[in-house]
Design a protein around this motif. Structure first.
Motif, PDB file in Angstrom:
ATOM      1  N   LEU A  24      35.319 -34.808  19.211  1.00 35.63           N
ATOM      2  CA  LEU A  24      36.243 -33.999  18.394  1.00 35.63           C
ATOM      3  C   LEU A  24      36.092 -32.522  18.724  1.00 35.63           C
ATOM      4  N   ARG A  25      37.132 -31.777  18.393  1.00 41.26           N
ATOM      5  CA  ARG A  25      37.077 -30.315  18.545  1.00 41.26           C
ATOM      6  C   ARG A  25      37.973 -29.649  17.511  1.00 41.26           C
ATOM      7  N   GLY A  26      37.841 -28.330  17.399  1.00 44.16           N
ATOM      8  CA  GLY A  26      38.585 -27.576  16.397  1.00 44.16           C
ATOM      9  C   GLY A  26      40.070 -27.899  16.443  1.00 44.16           C
ATOM     10  N   GLY A  27      40.677 -28.070  15.278  1.00 43.56           N
ATOM     11  CA  GLY A  27      42.102 -28.368  15.203  1.00 43.56           C
ATOM     12  C   GLY A  27      42.377 -29.852  15.001  1.00 43.56           C
ATOM     13  N   VAL A  47      30.149 -38.250  11.470  1.00 44.38           N
ATOM     14  CA  VAL A  47      30.818 -37.130  12.162  1.00 44.38           C
ATOM     15  C   VAL A  47      30.028 -35.848  11.888  1.00 44.38           C
ATOM     16  N   GLY A  48      29.622 -35.682  10.615  1.00 43.55           N
ATOM     17  CA  GLY A  48      28.843 -34.500  10.237  1.00 43.55           C
ATOM     18  C   GLY A  48      27.555 -34.398  11.043  1.00 43.55           C
ATOM     19  N   GLY A  70      29.655 -26.507  10.829  1.00 39.04           N
ATOM     20  CA  GLY A  70      29.055 -27.321  11.876  1.00 39.04           C
ATOM     21  C   GLY A  70      29.126 -26.599  13.205  1.00 39.04           C
ATOM     22  N   GLN A  71      28.674 -27.293  14.220  1.00 40.50           N
ATOM     23  CA  GLN A  71      28.684 -26.702  15.563  1.00 40.50           C
ATOM     24  C   GLN A  71      29.182 -27.705  16.586  1.00 40.50           C
ATOM     25  N   ILE A  72      29.998 -27.213  17.513  1.00 37.42           N
ATOM     26  CA  ILE A  72      30.365 -28.023  18.673  1.00 37.42           C
ATOM     27  C   ILE A  72      29.949 -27.221  19.888  1.00 37.42           C
TER      28      ILE A  72
END
Ligand SMILES: Nc1ncnc2c1ncn2[C@@H]1O[C@H](COP(=O)(O)OP(=O)(O)O)[C@@H](O)[C@H]1O
Ligand SMILES: [Mg+2]
Length: 159
Positions: A24-27, A47-48, A70-72
């Motif tokens: 997953l990514r932002g958006g 997911v968290g 969170g962080q990706i």
């Protein structure tokens, strides 16, 4: 396209959430469909974990929305977790700021998304969980569009 996976335990469901979290990514918006007790929150917790969210992720049953940082890959991202079971009217979605979550810097996980169908972006992943009690769960990843198909290719088993 859809991928079906069987999850024998709550831990496996959480693991699948973690696996998905890794792509997953932002958006991104993920609609979590399933009856009460199916395992939507367990999946969201996974997911968290992938996003290194600190502290327990509890069910937003009463507050409707919980937000975490969170962080990706070292970049901060908001993880927005909704449970809209108690929403009475779709218009309430505006009041509680649902659309504020559909932003490039946020990943949004929505339990009971059906009620705000009209507000949801077309571009979303659907995760459908069926089964209850101590039965194994069938988890279906439904990709809408080529982009999601590509991203969920690996979601065919619990690793
Ligand atoms: N394979 C499984 N996947 C997910 N949850 C399971 C599974 N087997 C048993 N459970 C139990 O079912 C319940 C799921 O709860 P929860 O994730 O809060 O559901 P929901 O958010 O869909 O209402 C938990 O008590 C969990 O321990
Ligand atoms: Mg829940």
């Amino acid at each position: 396209m859809e991928n079906k996976v069987t999850s024998a335990t709550a831990e496996q469901t959480q693991k699948l959430g973690k696996q998905l979290g890794g792509c997953l990514r932002g958006g991104d918006v993920v609609a979590l469909i399933g009856d009460l007790g199916a395992g939507k929150t367990a999946f969201a917790q996974g997911v968290g974990e992938a996003f290194c969210v600190k502290g327990p992720m509890t069910s937003p049953t009463f507050t409707l929305i919980h937000e975490y940082l969170g962080q990706i890959e070292g970049t901060e991202v908001r993880l927005v977790h909704m449970d809209l079971y108690r929403l009475q009217h779709p218009e309430e979605a505006e009041v509680i700021g649902v659309e504020d979550a559909f932003q490039e810097n946020a990943v949004c996980l929505i339990e009971w998304p059906e009620i705000i169908e009209d507000y949801l972006p077309d571009d979303r992943l659907i995760v459908e969980i069926s089964g209850s009690g101590e039965q194994p769960r069938e988890i279906i990843f439904r990709a809408k569009g080529f982009e999601w198909e590509h991203r969920i290719k690996g979601m065919t088993e619990v690793i």
